[in-house]
Design an enzyme around this catalytic site. Structure first.
Site, mmCIF file in Angstrom:
data_model
loop_
_atom_site.group_PDB
_atom_site.id
_atom_site.type_symbol
_atom_site.label_atom_id
_atom_site.label_comp_id
_atom_site.label_asym_id
_atom_site.label_seq_id
_atom_site.Cartn_x
_atom_site.Cartn_y
_atom_site.Cartn_z
ATOM 1 N N ASP A 176 59.961 -9.442 83.273
ATOM 2 C CA ASP A 176 60.041 -10.777 83.894
ATOM 3 C C ASP A 176 61.464 -10.958 84.425
ATOM 4 O O ASP A 176 62.430 -10.877 83.662
ATOM 5 C CB ASP A 176 59.728 -11.844 82.830
ATOM 6 C CG ASP A 176 59.586 -13.234 83.425
ATOM 7 O OD1 ASP A 176 58.792 -14.019 82.906
ATOM 8 O OD2 ASP A 176 60.293 -13.553 84.409
ATOM 9 N N ASP B 221 57.406 -12.140 90.262
ATOM 10 C CA ASP B 221 58.531 -11.686 89.430
ATOM 11 C C ASP B 221 58.129 -11.141 88.068
ATOM 12 O O ASP B 221 58.970 -10.947 87.217
ATOM 13 C CB ASP B 221 59.551 -12.829 89.265
ATOM 14 C CG ASP B 221 59.314 -13.656 88.030
ATOM 15 O OD1 ASP B 221 58.142 -13.932 87.732
ATOM 16 O OD2 ASP B 221 60.291 -13.990 87.363
ATOM 17 N N GLU B 222 56.871 -10.877 87.887
ATOM 18 C CA GLU B 222 56.398 -10.550 86.548
ATOM 19 C C GLU B 222 55.314 -9.484 86.608
ATOM 20 O O GLU B 222 54.430 -9.567 87.457
ATOM 21 C CB GLU B 222 55.734 -11.812 86.019
ATOM 22 C CG GLU B 222 56.057 -12.234 84.650
ATOM 23 C CD GLU B 222 55.262 -13.495 84.337
ATOM 24 O OE1 GLU B 222 54.510 -13.467 83.382
ATOM 25 O OE2 GLU B 222 55.388 -14.488 85.081
HETATM 26 P P1 TTP Z 1 59.436 -17.766 85.970
HETATM 27 O O1 TTP Z 1 59.515 -16.334 85.518
HETATM 28 O O2 TTP Z 1 58.639 -18.709 85.153
HETATM 29 O O3 TTP Z 1 60.877 -18.411 86.110
HETATM 30 P P2 TTP Z 1 62.234 -17.768 86.536
HETATM 31 O O4 TTP Z 1 62.095 -16.309 86.825
HETATM 32 O O5 TTP Z 1 62.788 -18.566 87.660
HETATM 33 O O6 TTP Z 1 63.145 -18.023 85.279
HETATM 34 P P3 TTP Z 1 63.187 -17.260 83.892
HETATM 35 O O7 TTP Z 1 64.541 -16.635 83.827
HETATM 36 O O8 TTP Z 1 62.995 -18.306 82.855
HETATM 37 O O9 TTP Z 1 62.071 -16.230 83.933
HETATM 38 O O10 TTP Z 1 58.885 -17.826 87.458
HETATM 39 C C1 TTP Z 1 59.229 -16.852 88.433
HETATM 40 C C2 TTP Z 1 59.360 -17.475 89.802
HETATM 41 O O11 TTP Z 1 58.145 -18.148 90.154
HETATM 42 C C3 TTP Z 1 60.453 -18.523 89.873
HETATM 43 O O12 TTP Z 1 61.720 -17.988 90.189
HETATM 44 C C4 TTP Z 1 59.931 -19.446 90.939
HETATM 45 C C5 TTP Z 1 58.436 -19.350 90.854
HETATM 46 N N1 TTP Z 1 57.917 -20.553 90.135
HETATM 47 C C6 TTP Z 1 57.535 -21.630 90.885
HETATM 48 O O13 TTP Z 1 57.569 -21.586 92.126
HETATM 49 N N2 TTP Z 1 57.121 -22.760 90.242
HETATM 50 C C7 TTP Z 1 57.055 -22.846 88.868
HETATM 51 O O14 TTP Z 1 56.669 -23.892 88.320
HETATM 52 C C8 TTP Z 1 57.435 -21.704 88.096
HETATM 53 C C9 TTP Z 1 57.375 -21.749 86.593
HETATM 54 C C10 TTP Z 1 57.852 -20.582 88.778
HETATM 55 MG MG MG Z 2 61.098 -14.979 85.546
#
Ligand code: TTP
Ligand code: MG
Length: 351
Positions: free
Chosen positions: A8, A103-104
């Site tokens: 992630d 991103d995952e």
């Molecule tokens: P996440 O992996 O949930 O968040 P993140 O990568 O920004 O932060 P973290 O370090 O906690 O992992 O989500 C990945 C991407 O998906 C995030 O950068 C933007 C998008 N996203 C949205 O557009 N809306 C949302 O509500 C969420 C949770 C994510």
């Molecule tokens: Mg993330």
């Protein structure tokens, strides 16, 4: 015993924007819709998170918490390019890759020849490779199944990794809050908590039959998940065709008013899940109704975004199909097939 890695990316959209404009690294930054258009945030950097700024929060509210917040419009095409480069790195370790969003992804490295299949070392190297080529940090979780790997990737976030070896699963799972279980949304968590069940240890004390009676098929999963068991395979290159949320009621709902209230709660949950899939294009929305006799029906309509009123109307239409109480309601959207992806796959396959 399988070896699953969940990768992630950290603050994905915000991290890319900071990389491309270093001035942004020292300011509170978010990516999302504008305040004027009543937009919400996709994500934010850690500086902004210190102020309480979070994903899915309205931009207007985030600005109240953090008046200096800089909000950039998302550039999904740019993020897709990065996601594709990261995927190429994954492919050097395994071809069993299941992306969950840009991103995952889950990777099954059980049969990877690298590092004699030692998943911890593979995860470390993948994170290093991502950093060296993209200047972005990733976190990883390593475990014998998808459910635990995803939880583990959050444990040492950002820029860290955490392993749950098979022999520690039993111990690890006991203190895990039920709200962390995949599929347990706000509603199910509240239902369990109202019965005094907060941790997986407490959930383990509920008999299989009781769980099935209350939660239907999901009850079967709950029985396994709270013991750290999850047999779902890593599904290669799965293309997401739809996304839905559903709820099996503790007591069947016998009036239209009750159904409308549940739709509102489910709708919020659906929007939250959808927020992470902005790269996908919606072309329909549907509602699923399961009646007390276990017969189910779906009603769908074309739409390019999920509309609450349309769900209400679809539900009303579905309810006329049987004169019985409702056991389960589900709301979902269907996505258009990703044609651009198909063409690249064809290119890769041609000699
Ligand atoms: P996440 O992996 O949930 O968040 P993140 O990568 O920004 O932060 P973290 O370090 O906690 O992992 O989500 C990945 C991407 O998906 C995030 O950068 C933007 C998008 N996203 C949205 O557009 N809306 C949302 O509500 C969420 C949770 C994510
Ligand atoms: Mg993330």
């Amino acid at each position: 015993m399988r070896k699953i890695i969940h990768i992630d990316m950290d603050c994905f959209y915000a991290a890319i924007e900071m990389r491309d404009n270093p001035e942004l690294t020292t300011v509170p930054l978010a990516v999302g819709g504008s305040e004027k258009e009543r937009g919400v945030l996709c994500t934010s950097n850690y500086f902004a998170r210190k102020f309480g700024v979070r994903s899915a929060m309205s931009t207007a509210y985030a600005k109240k918490l953090c008046p200096d917040l800089i909000v950039l419009k998302p550039d999904i095409e740019k993020y897709k390019v990065v996601a594709e480069s990261i995927r190429k790195i994954f492919l050097e370790y395994t071809d069993i890759i299941e992306p969950l969003s840009l991103d995952e992804a889950y990777l099954d490295v059980s049969h990877s020849p690298k590092y004699n299949g030692i998943a911890t070392l593979i995860a470390k190297e993948i994170r290093e490779r991502i950093f060296n080529s993209e200047r972005l940090t990733a976190s990883a979780g390593i475990a014998p199944n998808k459910f635990l790997a995803k939880i583990a990737s959050d444990w040492h976030k950002p820029d860290g990794q955490f392993v749950i070896p098979p022999d520690r699963v039993g111990q690890f799972i006991l203190q895990l809050p039920v709200s962390k279980i995949h599929g347990v949304g706000k509603i199910t968590a509240q239902k369990l908590e109202s019965k005094g069940i907060f941790t997986c240890k407490e959930l383990q004390s509920i008999a299989f039959n009781d769980l099935v009676e209350q939660f239907g098929r999901f009850g079967e999963h709950l029985h396994e998940l709270c013991r750290g068991i999850d047999e779902r395979p890593v599904e290669n290159c799965r293309e997401r065709k739809s996304l839905s949320v559903e709820c099996t009621f503790v007591q069947d709902i016998s009036d239209q008013e009750g159904c409308m209230q549940s739709i509102h709660a489910l709708y919020e949950e659906l929007l939250a899940r959808l927020a992470k899939h902005q790269e996908l294009i919606i072309h329909k929305q549907f509602i699923k109704i399961k009646f007390s006799n276990f017969q189910q029906t779906t009603v769908e309509a074309s739409s390019t975004e999920p509309i609450l009123e349309l769900y209400e109307n679809l539900c009303k239409k579905g309810l006329t199909r049987q004169d019985r109480p409702v056991r389960l309601l589900g709301l979902g959207v269907g996505f258009k097939p990703d044609l651009s992806k198909k063409s690249t796959q064809l290119e890769l396959m041609s000699p």
